[in-house]
Design a protein around this motif. Sequence first.
Motif, PDB file in Angstrom:
ATOM      1  N   GLY A  51       0.828  -1.208   0.000  1.00  0.00           N
ATOM      2  CA  GLY A  51       0.000   0.000   0.000  1.00  0.00           C
ATOM      3  C   GLY A  51       0.858   1.252   0.000  1.00  0.00           C
ATOM      4  N   LYS A  79      -9.209  -6.972  -3.944  1.00  0.00           N
ATOM      5  CA  LYS A  79     -10.588  -6.505  -3.908  1.00  0.00           C
ATOM      6  C   LYS A  79     -10.648  -5.056  -3.410  1.00  0.00           C
ATOM      7  N   GLN A  80      -9.815  -4.790  -2.406  1.00  0.00           N
ATOM      8  CA  GLN A  80      -9.760  -3.439  -1.840  1.00  0.00           C
ATOM      9  C   GLN A  80      -9.281  -2.427  -2.887  1.00  0.00           C
ATOM     10  N   LEU A  81      -8.275  -2.849  -3.680  1.00  0.00           N
ATOM     11  CA  LEU A  81      -7.793  -1.980  -4.761  1.00  0.00           C
ATOM     12  C   LEU A  81      -8.940  -1.624  -5.705  1.00  0.00           C
ATOM     13  N   ARG A  82      -9.670  -2.637  -6.141  1.00  0.00           N
ATOM     14  CA  ARG A  82     -10.769  -2.405  -7.091  1.00  0.00           C
ATOM     15  C   ARG A  82     -11.847  -1.542  -6.450  1.00  0.00           C
ATOM     16  N   ASP A  83     -12.144  -1.828  -5.189  1.00  0.00           N
ATOM     17  CA  ASP A  83     -13.201  -1.070  -4.503  1.00  0.00           C
ATOM     18  C   ASP A  83     -12.837   0.402  -4.351  1.00  0.00           C
ATOM     19  N   THR A  84     -11.536   0.692  -4.370  1.00  0.00           N
ATOM     20  CA  THR A  84     -11.127   2.090  -4.220  1.00  0.00           C
ATOM     21  C   THR A  84     -10.742   2.714  -5.564  1.00  0.00           C
ATOM     22  N   GLY A  85     -11.147   2.032  -6.647  1.00  0.00           N
ATOM     23  CA  GLY A  85     -11.014   2.649  -7.960  1.00  0.00           C
ATOM     24  C   GLY A  85      -9.654   2.501  -8.627  1.00  0.00           C
ATOM     25  N   HIS A  86      -8.832   1.530  -8.176  1.00  0.00           N
ATOM     26  CA  HIS A  86      -7.546   1.269  -8.830  1.00  0.00           C
ATOM     27  C   HIS A  86      -7.733   0.153  -9.851  1.00  0.00           C
ATOM     28  N   ARG A 172     -18.748  -2.789 -10.970  1.00  0.00           N
ATOM     29  CA  ARG A 172     -17.321  -2.522 -11.156  1.00  0.00           C
ATOM     30  C   ARG A 172     -16.726  -3.617 -12.023  1.00  0.00           C
TER      31      ARG A 172
END
Length: 251
Positions: A51, A79-86, A172
């Motif tokens: 991160g 999943k966290q990356l995708r959820d935050t728009g990366h 997404r």
Amino acid sequence: MAEGGNPAPANALRASVLVVEDEAHLAAGLKLNFELDGYRVVVARSLREAGAQLVQSAPIDLILLDVMLPDGDGYSFCKQLRDTGHYLPVIMLTARSAAEDRVRGLDSGADDYMPKPFDLPELLARVRSALRRSGWRQSDPTADGQQATLRFGEAVIHFDTHEATAFGKPVRLTQLELDLLRYFAQHPGRVLSREELLERVWNLRNAPNTRSVDNFIVRLRKYFEREPDKPVHFVSHRGSGYRFVADGGGL
Ligand code: CA
């Protein structure tokens, strides 16, 4: 100008790979080999470091992500990356080869996975392929006459902004899901074989395993079909492949 060392400030020309791997020898081997192949390589030994590196070493163009890390698992990080728009490409490096783990990796938003122990030339090829796809994303999809918006059934997909909705709710999509949708949209009504999809969407020729395609179809059906187990848009043709039917819901 050209000294013997590293021509450092060439970020714009050299793709940057973030290797998230806690096994030191493996991380070092990947770093060396990717550097020899012309990449800028940053290593993180934990998710926390990963991160931090995403910010400190930006821009990162692609992540090689181990599954088992000391402070968590790669799936949740992805999943966290995708959820935050990366939306940068993520290739999971997994010691697990069970189908359910591969599905879990792809479900978490990874673009591809590579079971350990892996074949280095194949990994390099997959990285090149993922980067080509993400480069395509950066180009203007309307510039060469490609469709910028796809509508079918209850789905609207904007290829230029990555925004998609199904049944009125946002969805997404990963780069690979968008690429696959685009390819289907370019070939409506035609049965596309798994081999053709792997070659044209994944850039994999003579791929030994065509199961990836099936996993992605399952996901597209889950997002966009009213009844995913009775698909009308992403239709199976037993033994031959899949066919995209835009107005499948209308009849
Ligand atoms: Ca590990």
